[in-house]
Enzyme design. Structure first.
Site, PDB file in Angstrom:
ATOM      1  N   ARG A  40       0.735  -1.148  -0.040  1.00 12.47           N
ATOM      2  CA  ARG A  40       0.057   0.049  -0.212  1.00 12.47           C
ATOM      3  C   ARG A  40       0.974   1.268  -0.083  1.00 12.47           C
ATOM      4  NH1 ARG A  40      -5.127   0.010   2.386  1.00 12.47           N
ATOM      5  NH2 ARG A  40      -4.572  -2.214   3.099  1.00 12.47           N
ATOM      6  N   CYS A  49     -26.365  -3.519  -7.973  1.00  7.78           N
ATOM      7  CA  CYS A  49     -27.596  -3.710  -7.337  1.00  7.78           C
ATOM      8  C   CYS A  49     -27.149  -4.356  -5.644  1.00  7.78           C
ATOM      9  CB  CYS A  49     -28.487  -4.729  -7.889  1.00  7.78           C
ATOM     10  SG  CYS A  49     -28.678  -4.345  -9.637  1.00  7.78           S
TER      11      CYS A  49
HETATM   12  C1  LIG Z   1      -0.641  -8.026   2.190  1.00  9.16           C
HETATM   13  C2  LIG Z   1       0.738  -8.434   2.374  1.00  9.16           C
HETATM   14  C3  LIG Z   1       1.687  -7.235   2.485  1.00  9.16           C
HETATM   15  C4  LIG Z   1       1.262  -5.947   1.908  1.00  9.16           C
HETATM   16  O1  LIG Z   1       0.739  -5.241   2.923  1.00  9.16           O
HETATM   17  P1  LIG Z   1       0.717  -3.617   2.866  1.00  9.16           P
HETATM   18  O2  LIG Z   1      -0.190  -3.160   3.901  1.00  9.16           O
HETATM   19  O3  LIG Z   1       0.218  -3.426   1.327  1.00  9.16           O
HETATM   20  O4  LIG Z   1       2.029  -3.084   2.945  1.00  9.16           O
HETATM   21  C5  LIG Z   1       2.713  -7.742   3.156  1.00  9.16           C
HETATM   22  N1  LIG Z   1       3.047  -8.950   3.379  1.00  9.16           N
HETATM   23  C6  LIG Z   1       2.210  -9.915   3.644  1.00  9.16           C
HETATM   24  C7  LIG Z   1       2.636 -11.251   3.844  1.00  9.16           C
HETATM   25  C8  LIG Z   1       0.916  -9.348   3.184  1.00  9.16           C
HETATM   26  O5  LIG Z   1       0.061 -10.319   3.277  1.00  9.16           O
END
Ligand SMILES: *Cc1c(COP(=O)(O)O)cnc(C)c1O
Length: 415
Positions: A276, A343
C-alpha cells in the site's frame, strides 16, 4: 509529494490533465503515476542505506505487470501469495531470486514451480506446510529456503479485516510454538532455514506495533541461537499506512529507522514487504457522474464506477477522498452519497460528501492505487476498467478496458 495536483483548476496526473484522459480513454479508469511509485520505493530503499536489505514489493496491492516492471527496473524484490503472482513477476522481468512467497495455503504445484524458479524464500505459515514443502523439495532434489512466519500477537490498531498479527488470526505460527517448529525444520533434510518473517497487518499508522513485533522476533532469534539455528534475514512484512482521511502515517524513512535502530549490530539482512505504501497514493479511479438523484431522504450521485471496481469502501469501510476533476462549479454544495450502479446497498464509493455536482462531471476517487484494481471483479457483468500509467506527459495503456466479449471468455453453452 503528490503528482496528483491542480493546475489552473484542473486535476493532473503528473503532466497530463485527467480531463484529457477521460476524453481519450473514457471512464471509469484507473490512473497511476510512475514517478510516485518510483519515489515511494526509493524512499524505503535509500533509508535502508548500508544495511543489507531487500525491499520486496507486495504484489497483491497492485499486480499490473507494468507496475511490477517499473519496480523490477529499480532492483525491487517481490512478496507474492500465489503462483499467479509469481507468473506476473516473471512476465514483468522480475528476478525470481528476489521473491519471497507468503500465504497460508500454498499448494504443491505452487511450491514445485517456485522451487524450480529458485525463489529467495518461502514464508512458511504452519507446521504442516513445512512437512509438505520438505516432501516437494525432496521430490525435486532441491533445498527449500525457509522463513517461518511468526505471529507475535501484536495489536496493529487497524481495521479487524486487515489485522493479521493477533493470536486469533489465521496467519503465521503462534509465537510460543515457533521455536518448536524451527527445531522440526532443522531436522528436515530438504529444508534450509534462512530467516524469520512477520506481517502484523495493513494500514498501520503508528510505529509502536512494528517495534513491538520486531522485539518479539529478536527474543526468538536469541532462543534459536542457543539451539544452533542462525538466521540470515529478518522479514518485517508490510503494513505501513498511507493518508486516506487526514491519517498521519509515519514517514517511510522514520519507519525504516525504527527497524534499523532496533536491529543495530545484529548483522542480519532486513527484508520488508510494503504494498500500500508504494502504490496506494500513486493512483486514482477516474469516474463520471451519470445521474443526480434526490430522494426525500438522501442525495445520491450515481457514478459510472462501482464496488466491483473499488471494493474497499464496501469491504472494510475504506474511506477515499473524492474530488472534482475540474475544481470550480456553479452547482450548489450538497451532501451526497456517491454510489455505483450495482444492485447492492453496499455499492458506494463515499458517503456524506459535500460536493458541487452536475450530471456529466468528472470525479477522482483518490488513493486508489492499492487494493483497487487487484480486488476488482466482473460482478453485475461489468467489464473491468482500463488502467493507465502516466509518465511525465506520456500516457501508457497498461491494461485495456475489457470488452463485452471478454466478459464471456471461456464460457460455453451446454452441448
Ligand atoms: C498484504 C501483505 C503485505 C502488504 O501489506 P501492505 O499493507 O499493503 O503494505 C505484505 N506481506 C504480506 C504477507 C501480506 O499479506
Amino acid at each position: 509529494m503528490s503528482e496528483f495536483a491542480f493546475i489552473d483548476g484542473v486535476l493532473y496526473a503528473e503532466g497530463v490533465a485527467l480531463t484529457k484522459i477521460a476524453s481519450h480513454y473514457g471512464t471509469p479508469a484507473y490512473v497511476y503515476s510512475r514517478k510516485m511509485i518510483e519515489s515511494h520505493w526509493r524512499e524505503f530503499d535509500s533509508a535502508l542505506g548500508e544495511q543489507e536489505h531487500l525491499v520486496c514489493y507486495a504484489v497483491k496491492a497492485n499486480s499490473n505487470i507494468a507496475v511490477l516492471n517499473i519496480l523490477a527496473k529499480l532492483g525491487s524484490g517481490f512478496d507474492i501469495v500465489s503462483i499467479g503472482e509469481l507468473h506476473r513477476v516473471l512476465k514483468a522481468g522480475g528476478d525470481a531470486s528476489k521473491v519471497v512467497f507468503s500465504g497460508v495455503g500454498k499448494r504443491e504445484d505452487e511450491m514445485a514451480f517456485s522451487l524450480k524458479q529458485g525463489i529467495k524464500c518461502f514464508n512458511v505459515e504452519n507446521a504442516n506446510e513445512l512437512i509438505r514443502l520438505n516432501e516437494v523439495a525432496a521430490h525435486l532434489n532441491k533445498q527449500a529456503p525457509v522463513s517461518l512466519r511468526v505471529n507475535p500477537d501484536v495489536d496493529a490498531n487497524t481495521h479487524p479485516y486487515i489485522s493479521t498479527g493477533l493470536k486469533e488470526n489465521k496467519f503465521g505460527i503462534a509465537f510460543e510454538q515457533a521455536k518448536e517448529v524451527y527445531l522440526q525444520a532443522k531436522l528436515m533434510s530438504n529444508i534450509n532455514i534462512v530467516g524469520v518473517d512477520c506481517h502484523i497487518g495493513s494500514q498501520i499508522t503508528k510505529l509502536n506495533p512494528f517495534k513491538d513485533a520486531l522485539e518479539c522476533i529478536l527474543v526468538l532469534i536469541d532462543e534459536l541461537k542457543q539451539e544452533d539455528i542462525e538466521l540470515h534475514h529478518i522479514d518485517i512484512g508490510g503494513g505501513l499506512g498511507i493518508n486516506y482521511q487526514g491519517d498521519e502515517p509515519p514517514a517511510r524513512a522514520d519507519y525504516v529507522k525504527v527497524i534499523t535502530d532496533t536491529l543495530k549490530g545484529r548483522g542480519v539482512e532486513v527484508l520488508m514487504e510494503p504494498g500500500r505504501s508504494i502504490v496506494g497514493n500513486a493512483g486514482v479511479l477516474l469516474t463520471k457522474v451519470e445521474y443526480l438523484n434526490a430522494t426525500p431522504y438522501h442525495n445520491f450521485a450515481v457514478v459510472d464506477a462501482a464496488m466491483n471496481d473499488l471494493i474497499r469502501p464496501a469491504l472494510y469501510e475504506g474511506w477515499h477522498d473524492i474530488k472534482r476533476v475540474v475544481e470550480s462549479s456553479n452547482a450548489d454544495a450538497i451532501d451526497y452519497d456517491v454510489v455505483g450502479p450495482i444492485c447492492e446497498t453496499a455499492d458506494f464509493l463515499g458517503k456524506n460528501r459535500t460536493l458541487q455536482l452536475e450530471q456529466g462531471d468528472l470525479l477522482a476517487v483518490c488513493s486508489a492505487g492499492a487494493y483497487g484494481f487487484t480486488m476488482a471483479s466482473n460482478y453485475n457483468s461489468r467489464p473491468k476498467v482500463c488502467e493507465l500509467m502516466v509518465d511525465g506527459e506520456q500516457i501508457h495503456v497498461i491494461r485495456e478496458r475489457e470488452t463485452l466479449d471478454d466478459l464471456v471468455f471461456g464460457e460455453s453453452l451446454v452441448s
